[in-house]
Motif scaffolding. Sequence first.
Motif, mmCIF file in Angstrom:
data_model
loop_
_atom_site.group_PDB
_atom_site.id
_atom_site.type_symbol
_atom_site.label_atom_id
_atom_site.label_comp_id
_atom_site.label_asym_id
_atom_site.label_seq_id
_atom_site.Cartn_x
_atom_site.Cartn_y
_atom_site.Cartn_z
ATOM 1 N N PHE A 1 0.836 -1.209 0.000
ATOM 2 C CA PHE A 1 0.000 0.000 0.000
ATOM 3 C C PHE A 1 0.870 1.258 0.000
ATOM 4 O O PHE A 1 0.643 2.182 -0.783
ATOM 5 C CB PHE A 1 -0.929 -0.006 1.215
ATOM 6 C CG PHE A 1 -1.638 1.292 1.443
ATOM 7 C CD1 PHE A 1 -2.656 1.703 0.600
ATOM 8 C CD2 PHE A 1 -1.286 2.115 2.495
ATOM 9 C CE1 PHE A 1 -3.313 2.915 0.804
ATOM 10 C CE2 PHE A 1 -1.926 3.312 2.714
ATOM 11 C CZ PHE A 1 -2.948 3.717 1.865
ATOM 12 N N LEU A 2 1.877 1.291 0.862
ATOM 13 C CA LEU A 2 2.733 2.476 0.968
ATOM 14 C C LEU A 2 3.529 2.722 -0.315
ATOM 15 O O LEU A 2 3.752 3.876 -0.691
ATOM 16 C CB LEU A 2 3.687 2.331 2.153
ATOM 17 C CG LEU A 2 3.022 2.308 3.530
ATOM 18 C CD1 LEU A 2 4.048 1.950 4.598
ATOM 19 C CD2 LEU A 2 2.344 3.625 3.842
ATOM 20 N N GLN A 3 3.919 1.662 -0.989
ATOM 21 C CA GLN A 3 4.674 1.813 -2.234
ATOM 22 C C GLN A 3 3.786 2.225 -3.398
ATOM 23 O O GLN A 3 4.156 3.066 -4.205
ATOM 24 C CB GLN A 3 5.403 0.518 -2.573
ATOM 25 C CG GLN A 3 6.583 0.233 -1.683
ATOM 26 C CD GLN A 3 7.271 -1.077 -2.025
ATOM 27 O OE1 GLN A 3 6.922 -1.756 -2.975
ATOM 28 N NE2 GLN A 3 8.265 -1.427 -1.230
ATOM 29 N N GLU A 4 2.597 1.624 -3.476
ATOM 30 C CA GLU A 4 1.707 1.881 -4.610
ATOM 31 C C GLU A 4 0.891 3.160 -4.463
ATOM 32 O O GLU A 4 0.501 3.751 -5.466
ATOM 33 C CB GLU A 4 0.759 0.696 -4.813
ATOM 34 C CG GLU A 4 1.466 -0.562 -5.265
ATOM 35 C CD GLU A 4 0.530 -1.745 -5.401
ATOM 36 O OE1 GLU A 4 -0.698 -1.602 -5.136
ATOM 37 O OE2 GLU A 4 1.025 -2.836 -5.766
ATOM 38 N N ARG A 5 0.613 3.569 -3.245
ATOM 39 C CA ARG A 5 -0.262 4.726 -3.016
ATOM 40 C C ARG A 5 0.343 5.673 -1.987
ATOM 41 O O ARG A 5 -0.268 5.965 -0.959
ATOM 42 C CB ARG A 5 -1.628 4.252 -2.521
ATOM 43 C CG ARG A 5 -2.318 3.160 -3.328
ATOM 44 C CD ARG A 5 -2.883 3.576 -4.656
ATOM 45 N NE ARG A 5 -4.000 4.457 -4.622
ATOM 46 C CZ ARG A 5 -5.279 4.109 -4.506
ATOM 47 N NH1 ARG A 5 -5.605 2.857 -4.349
ATOM 48 N NH2 ARG A 5 -6.209 5.024 -4.535
ATOM 49 N N PRO A 6 1.555 6.169 -2.207
ATOM 50 C CA PRO A 6 2.171 7.053 -1.208
ATOM 51 C C PRO A 6 1.339 8.321 -0.993
ATOM 52 O O PRO A 6 0.742 8.843 -1.935
ATOM 53 C CB PRO A 6 3.543 7.378 -1.807
ATOM 54 C CG PRO A 6 3.396 7.126 -3.261
ATOM 55 C CD PRO A 6 2.354 6.056 -3.409
#
Length: 94
Positions: free
Chosen positions: A42-47
């Motif tokens: 999630f953090l990588q794809e939707r920062p």
Amino acid sequence: MVLHDIGVVGMAVMGSNLALNMADHGYDVSVYNYTPDLTEQFLQERPHEKITGYFELKDFLASLKRPRKVMLMIMAGAPVDSMLDQLLPLLDTG
């Protein structure tokens, strides 16, 4: 350290979209998933500048303003009971 307004447990489709919606509306959001890979994905794809991920439940809870507000976006039933059993000893009474 920034203290976040609210925390979301559960980074599947509904939890991740809820966290993004709250962040888009100005809230600082902490996110946590019992499987770290979903949090990392999630953090990588939707920062988002207003979202911070945590990989330990204790750190996740410490990141929240008091009184702490936590939304559980996880499967109903036994997973909720299990998460509450983990959360309650780490939260303040009341």
